[in-house]
Design an enzyme around this catalytic site. Structure first.
Site, PDB file in Angstrom:
ATOM      1  N   ASP A   3      57.495  -3.898  15.169  1.00 21.65           N
ATOM      2  CA  ASP A   3      57.713  -3.297  16.494  1.00 21.65           C
ATOM      3  C   ASP A   3      58.799  -4.006  17.300  1.00 21.65           C
ATOM      4  OD1 ASP A   3      55.612  -1.624  15.917  1.00 21.65           O
ATOM      5  OD2 ASP A   3      54.427  -2.118  17.694  1.00 21.65           O
ATOM      6  N   GLY A  11      44.322 -16.078  18.009  1.00 19.93           N
ATOM      7  CA  GLY A  11      43.028 -16.641  17.604  1.00 19.93           C
ATOM      8  C   GLY A  11      42.400 -15.840  16.480  1.00 19.93           C
ATOM      9  N   GLY A  39      55.740  -8.204  17.323  1.00 25.63           N
ATOM     10  CA  GLY A  39      55.202  -6.906  17.736  1.00 25.63           C
ATOM     11  C   GLY A  39      55.653  -6.423  19.090  1.00 25.63           C
ATOM     12  N   GLY A  75      45.863  -9.974  12.617  1.00 22.46           N
ATOM     13  CA  GLY A  75      45.881  -8.509  12.583  1.00 22.46           C
ATOM     14  C   GLY A  75      46.640  -7.876  13.739  1.00 22.46           C
ATOM     15  N   GLU A 106      50.083 -17.965  14.805  1.00 20.30           N
ATOM     16  CA  GLU A 106      49.432 -16.861  15.533  1.00 20.30           C
ATOM     17  C   GLU A 106      48.772 -17.400  16.787  1.00 20.30           C
ATOM     18  OE1 GLU A 106      49.152 -13.372  15.372  1.00 20.30           O
ATOM     19  OE2 GLU A 106      48.185 -13.882  17.262  1.00 20.30           O
ATOM     20  N   HIS A 109      40.812  23.252  -6.573  1.00 15.58           N
ATOM     21  CA  HIS A 109      40.182  24.256  -5.717  1.00 15.58           C
ATOM     22  C   HIS A 109      38.691  23.985  -5.654  1.00 15.58           C
ATOM     23  CE1 HIS A 109      39.369  28.122  -3.863  1.00 15.58           C
ATOM     24  NE2 HIS A 109      38.398  28.294  -4.746  1.00 15.58           N
TER      25      HIS A 109
END
Ligand code: NAI
Length: 464
Positions: free
Chosen positions: A311, A35, A145, A38, A32, A443
């Site tokens: 993505d 740093g 991503g 997420g 990653e 309900h």
């Protein structure tokens, strides 16, 4: 260092894939470069925007909603730094949560930019500039991503002309926010700043907002947002944005141009896959015309041992779609039968009211020539919604005309993003409108409108 699996990118696709693979006994590392973990979602996307959406809803409620319920609070005062601090704390809590999950699952973390130098070999350039190290993985997953897309000639400086990243960190409420693009980001962040006092104008190329959503629902969303003060300029092509915030546009079909003076311009015209620096061209991993990594049905790229999810590949750019792919791929790599049902991926727009959908729209069904029945139920006829002064919107159930199988459910209403999941579960089980209609709903709840819409498919709703 040698692993069963190396995942590049720790957004919702990557971190979930890593954790699931570790649960299944694989030796896993992640790479990653940010740093913190997420990805866009936790750091600058879904999570911070939801913190601001909620806080601005509370501000709006205190200013305009509570008095009607008999609660006098006086005129609320905006403390923007405190609101931003809430957002930042929310982000911190979430990203450090991933650190904890990686430790718990014994996933090794390598901070730095990853480059695939050969199948099974990832070179990591550490953030501190120290020596590049090469780690090995029997499988390598690209989960890098997406990045903000812009328009030709428009420079996003994240100060005057911002992407979503800048728009969640403005130092003051803009007098006039001009949003380019009436998609999810434009409407969510336009709503935030509109509620906090900005004049908001949304310029959209198409003649409708929220492309891809059911048209009737999108029209209702537009009416509701207009009532809240958002102005829409539809069917308009933005031709120029100056560094000092002048936005020029002209009718998409051609015609006289118009210029708006913006304090801040938010460019929200979509996102593009992010593959920079991965070295894909050098090792022969193919990308398509839109820059997406080409994969087969098992997330395999054109190079053996290299996979891609989220993505950066085909499909909706949604965190939960990436997560499902992460789980499915991890299970496949561990010898199981991981699978994603792309027909049942819910989508939620966190405006107020929320817009939520799963499955086909009416437009999809018409285009595919599928005969369908429609059941609709308005929240104005729902007791709970009325009690809470949240009766804007409706539920729409689309069912196959012959088999009654539910093909799509669309909700615009407060809490739509939570209610949509009963439809998703039903559709995962191939359920019918009859199944939904015969399921007892507590309900008084907003969800009763979902049941009533299912009853309405056969024209037997009780409360309309
Ligand atoms: P989007 O694809 O949702 O909307 C972009 C909009 O910009 C479209 O309506 C498009 O017609 C319009 N547009 C394109 N070119 C234009 C031009 N030249 N002039 C005027 N309008 C133009 O993209 P958005 O909102 O930037 O979001 C990016 C991605 O992030 C999307 O894939 C979205 O699904 C995802 N996202 C999802 C969220 C959620 O699920 N709640 C929240 C935020 C983002």
């Amino acid at each position: 260092m040698s692993y069963d699996l190396v995942v590049i990118g720790t957004g919702p696709g990557g971190y979930v894939c890593a954790i699931r693979a570790a649960q299944l006994g694989l030796k896993v590392a992640v790479v990653e470069k940010r740093g913190t973990h997420g990805g866009t979602c936790l750091n600058v996307g879904c999570i911070p925007s939801k913190a601001l959406l909620h806080a601005s809803e509370m501000f709006e409620e205190a200013g305009h909603g509570l008095a009607k319920l008999g609660v006098k609070v006086g005129t609320p005062e905006l403390d923007l730094p405190a609101m931003m601090a809430h957002k930042d704390a929310t982000v911190k809590g979430n990203v450090t949560g991933i650190d904890f999950l990686f430790k718990k699952n014994k996933v090794d973390v390598h901070y730095g930019a990853g480059r695939i130098v050969a199948p099974g070999k990832v070179a990591v350039s550490p953030l501190d500039g120290s020596e590049v190290k090469v780690i090995e993985g029997k499988a390598v997953v690209i989960a890098t991503g997406s990045d903000v897309a812009s328009l030709p000639g428009i420079v996003i400086d994240e100060k005057k002309v911002v992407s979503s990243t800048g728009a969640i960190a403005l130092a003051e409420v803009p007098a006039h926010l001009v949003v380019i693009g009436a998609g999810v980001i434009g409407l969510e962040l336009g709503s935030v700043w509109g509620r906090l006092g900005a004049k908001v104008t949304v310029v959209e190329y198409l003649d409708r907002i929220l492309p891809g959503m059911d048209l009737e629902v999108a029209k209702q969303a537009q009416r509701t947002l207009e009532k809240q003060g958002l102005a829409f300029k539809l069917g308009q092509k933005v031709t120029a944005v100056s560094a000092d915030g002048k936005v020029t546009f002209e009718p998409a079909a051609g015609g006289a141009s118009e210029t708006l003076d913006a304090s801040i311009v938010l460019v929200a015209v979509g996102r593009k896959p992010y593959t920079a620096g991965l070295g894909l061209e050098d090792i022969g991993v193919a990308v398509d015309a839109r820059g997406r990594v080409v994969i087969d049905h098992h997330f395999k790229t054109t190079v053996a041992g290299i996979y891609a999810i989220g993505d950066v590949v085909v499909g909706p750019m949604l965190a939960h779609k990436a997560e499902e792919e992460g789980v499915a791929l991890a299970e496949q790599l561990a010898g199981q039968a991981g699978h994603v049902n792309y027909d049942v991926i819910p989508g939620v727009v966190y405006t107020q009211p929320e817009v939520a959908a799963v499955g086909k729209t009416e437009e999809d069904l018409k285009a595919a020539g599928v005969a369908y029945k429609v059941g609709k139920f308005p929240f104005t006829a729902n007791g709970r919604a009325k009690a809470q002064l949240k009766s804007d919107g409706f539920v729409k159930v689309l069912a196959d005309a012959t088999t009654d199988r539910v093909l799509g459910v669309h909700i615009i209403g407060a809490g739509a993003g939570e209610m949509i999941h009963e439809a998703a579960v039903l559709m995962e089980f191939g359920g019918s409108a009859e199944d939904l209609a015969r399921t007892c709903h507590a309900h008084p709840t907003m969800s009763e409108a979902v049941k009533e819409a299912a009853l309405a498919v056969d024209k037997r709703a009780i409360h309309i």
